[in-house]
Write a protein that holds these residues in place. Structure first.
Motif, PDB file in Angstrom:
ATOM      1  N   SER A 179       0.815  -1.226   0.000  1.00  0.00           N
ATOM      2  CA  SER A 179       0.000   0.000   0.000  1.00  0.00           C
ATOM      3  C   SER A 179       0.843   1.268   0.000  1.00  0.00           C
ATOM      4  O   SER A 179       0.316   2.360  -0.240  1.00  0.00           O
ATOM      5  CB  SER A 179      -0.915   0.006   1.222  1.00  0.00           C
ATOM      6  N   ILE A 180       2.135   1.142   0.291  1.00  0.00           N
ATOM      7  CA  ILE A 180       2.999   2.321   0.402  1.00  0.00           C
ATOM      8  C   ILE A 180       3.838   2.450  -0.865  1.00  0.00           C
ATOM      9  O   ILE A 180       4.569   1.525  -1.225  1.00  0.00           O
ATOM     10  CB  ILE A 180       3.920   2.228   1.636  1.00  0.00           C
ATOM     11  N   ASP A 181       3.731   3.590  -1.524  1.00  0.00           N
ATOM     12  CA  ASP A 181       4.552   3.851  -2.701  1.00  0.00           C
ATOM     13  C   ASP A 181       6.029   3.762  -2.295  1.00  0.00           C
ATOM     14  O   ASP A 181       6.428   4.317  -1.269  1.00  0.00           O
ATOM     15  CB  ASP A 181       4.236   5.234  -3.256  1.00  0.00           C
ATOM     16  N   PRO A 182       6.852   3.070  -3.086  1.00  0.00           N
ATOM     17  CA  PRO A 182       8.258   2.896  -2.690  1.00  0.00           C
ATOM     18  C   PRO A 182       8.993   4.204  -2.407  1.00  0.00           C
ATOM     19  O   PRO A 182       9.815   4.267  -1.486  1.00  0.00           O
ATOM     20  CB  PRO A 182       8.869   2.168  -3.897  1.00  0.00           C
ATOM     21  N   SER A 183       8.705   5.260  -3.161  1.00  0.00           N
ATOM     22  CA  SER A 183       9.391   6.533  -2.930  1.00  0.00           C
ATOM     23  C   SER A 183       8.991   7.143  -1.592  1.00  0.00           C
ATOM     24  O   SER A 183       9.784   7.836  -0.948  1.00  0.00           O
ATOM     25  CB  SER A 183       9.111   7.516  -4.069  1.00  0.00           C
ATOM     26  N   THR A 212       6.891   0.399  12.639  1.00  0.00           N
ATOM     27  CA  THR A 212       6.783   1.703  11.972  1.00  0.00           C
ATOM     28  C   THR A 212       6.129   1.553  10.605  1.00  0.00           C
ATOM     29  O   THR A 212       5.218   2.320  10.247  1.00  0.00           O
ATOM     30  CB  THR A 212       8.180   2.333  11.815  1.00  0.00           C
ATOM     31  N   LEU A 213       6.577   0.574   9.842  1.00  0.00           N
ATOM     32  CA  LEU A 213       6.028   0.365   8.502  1.00  0.00           C
ATOM     33  C   LEU A 213       4.586  -0.124   8.561  1.00  0.00           C
ATOM     34  O   LEU A 213       3.727   0.346   7.805  1.00  0.00           O
ATOM     35  CB  LEU A 213       6.903  -0.630   7.744  1.00  0.00           C
ATOM     36  N   GLU A 214       4.307  -1.057   9.456  1.00  0.00           N
ATOM     37  CA  GLU A 214       2.947  -1.594   9.560  1.00  0.00           C
ATOM     38  C   GLU A 214       1.967  -0.514  10.025  1.00  0.00           C
ATOM     39  O   GLU A 214       0.835  -0.424   9.535  1.00  0.00           O
ATOM     40  CB  GLU A 214       2.931  -2.777  10.534  1.00  0.00           C
ATOM     41  N   PHE A 215       2.392   0.316  10.967  1.00  0.00           N
ATOM     42  CA  PHE A 215       1.539   1.390  11.479  1.00  0.00           C
ATOM     43  C   PHE A 215       1.273   2.429  10.389  1.00  0.00           C
ATOM     44  O   PHE A 215       0.156   2.940  10.271  1.00  0.00           O
ATOM     45  CB  PHE A 215       2.216   2.044  12.690  1.00  0.00           C
ATOM     46  N   ILE A 250      -0.053   6.852   6.951  1.00  0.00           N
ATOM     47  CA  ILE A 250       0.959   7.866   7.267  1.00  0.00           C
ATOM     48  C   ILE A 250       1.965   7.916   6.124  1.00  0.00           C
ATOM     49  O   ILE A 250       2.543   6.887   5.759  1.00  0.00           O
ATOM     50  CB  ILE A 250       1.655   7.539   8.596  1.00  0.00           C
ATOM     51  N   ARG A 251       2.168   9.094   5.576  1.00  0.00           N
ATOM     52  CA  ARG A 251       3.077   9.237   4.444  1.00  0.00           C
ATOM     53  C   ARG A 251       3.898  10.518   4.591  1.00  0.00           C
ATOM     54  O   ARG A 251       3.377  11.546   5.029  1.00  0.00           O
ATOM     55  CB  ARG A 251       2.307   9.311   3.115  1.00  0.00           C
TER      56      ARG A 251
END
Length: 350
Positions: free
Chosen positions: A153-157, A309-312, A318-319
């Motif tokens: 779900s998180i864009d790599p950048s 941190t990543l899972e939260f 959060i971005r």
């Protein structure tokens, strides 16, 4: 023994103190049985990168390839690596090794960044004396324990700044137990601060953003701050005295500002230092005793905290707010960061 695919790594290294890096290549350490080799796609610029290449903290070993907010894909793995496969999108933060021995107190208390045998991602030496090199490069080889799956779900950048900046602000919130209803202040709304607002808000806290820049008011509120306090406005500051449970200092505050910070704290409040300003901090012991306030610091997060941190971030959307620069334009990106013009993190594209 598995052989790595990239046996001469090309990157951008600082050759002497200053805000300049230049093309440089090195031969990486042999790929160990517990290591992975990563083809880098993105690397974030952290304030630590600038401090290191400018030798503001001392002890920089040149040539130095910095960068510890690394995102890329695994292209090779050692024979004992089972949790990753070639092609996996992964991240690397500010640490690449710790012993994780049963007799190591830091490693056994989720404080592996303090492992006496630990190795940071750059400007740090492995036990064999080889210097670790960071993410401003085409590839990196790392112990698999310090490699992390990136949620789809998180864009790599956007994942890159979470590897250091996100972890740095979330780690002490987890350790100190920030919870719903707590009043949390954040000083300095920049690369760390804008993420601290989001993490604290997602934990259920009331967030108070302190900044000397009035043009950040609207954005802080959009990010989740309950209130924005302009530090040059005495009335706004006075209204917050003796109210906060936690205060996270994310910018290089002046040494004489800490009495002011302490005055914002409720009884038994905790001031957490996340930045490393030059010189010594000065404050009155009376402020500690009469307000029963504690000051502490926090380094980075270990393996378990980076995973959280990543899972939260995945769970609560959060971005970071980022600017992208091609790696070939890294020197202009470093200058923009050093000038304080970045909003709020810069990510290099490879």
């Amino acid at each position: 023994m598995v052989e790595g695919k990239i046996n001469k790594i090309h990157g951008w290294a600082a050759m002497k103190p200053g805000i300049k890096v230049e093309p440089w290549s090195y031969t990486p350490r042999p790929l160990g049985e517990n290591d992975v080799e990563i083809k880098i796609e993105y690397s974030g610029i952290c304030g630590s990168d600038l401090h290191t290449i400018k030798e503001e903290w001392g002890g920089t070993s040149y040539p130095a390839i910095v960068g510890h907010e690394i995102i890329g894909k695994i292209i090779t793995k050692g024979e004992k690596v089972s949790e990753f496969n070639e092609g996996d999108l992964v991240g690397v933060g500010a640490q690449v090794y710790a012993c994780h021995r049963k007799d190591c107190s830091p490693c056994n208390n989720n404080l592996d960044p303090h492992c006496p045998r630990g190795v940071f991602t750059y400007n740090s030496k492995y036990p064999d004396g080889e210097q670790a090199q960071g993410g401003y490069a085409e590839a990196v080889r790392v112990d698999a324990k310090y490699v992390f799956h990136i949620p789809s779900s998180i864009d790599p950048s956007h994942a890159a700044p979470l590897m250091c900046a996100g972890t740095t602000v979330f780690a002490p919130m987890l350790r100190k137990g920030v919870k719903k209803g707590d009043k949390v202040g954040v000083v300095g709304i920049g690369g760390l601060g804008h993420l601290a607002i989001q993490y604290a808000r997602a934990l259920g806290a009331e967030v108070y953003a302190f900044s000397h820049s009035s043009n950040k008011r609207e954005q802080c509120l959009e990010l989740g701050a309950s209130k924005f306090i302009l530090t040059s406005n005495k009335e706004e500051v006075d209204a917050q005295r003796h109210t906060l449970d936690y205060l996270f200092i994310t910018s290089n505050a002046k040494s004489n500002q800490y009495n002011e910070f302490i005055s914002w704290m409720d009884f038994e409040g905790i001031v957490v230092l996340l930045a490393l300003p030059e010189g010594h901090m000065t404050f009155s012991p009376f402020e500690f005793v009469f307000n029963e306030v504690a000051i502490t610091g926090s380094l980075i997060g270990g393996v378990n905290i980076i995973k959280q941190t990543l899972e939260f971030a995945h769970k609560h959307n959060i971005r970071p707010i980022i600017e992208k620069y091609p790696i070939d334009d890294v020197n202009n990106a470093l200058q923009r960061m050093d000038d304080g013009k970045a909003r709020y993190r810069i990510v290099l594209t490879h």
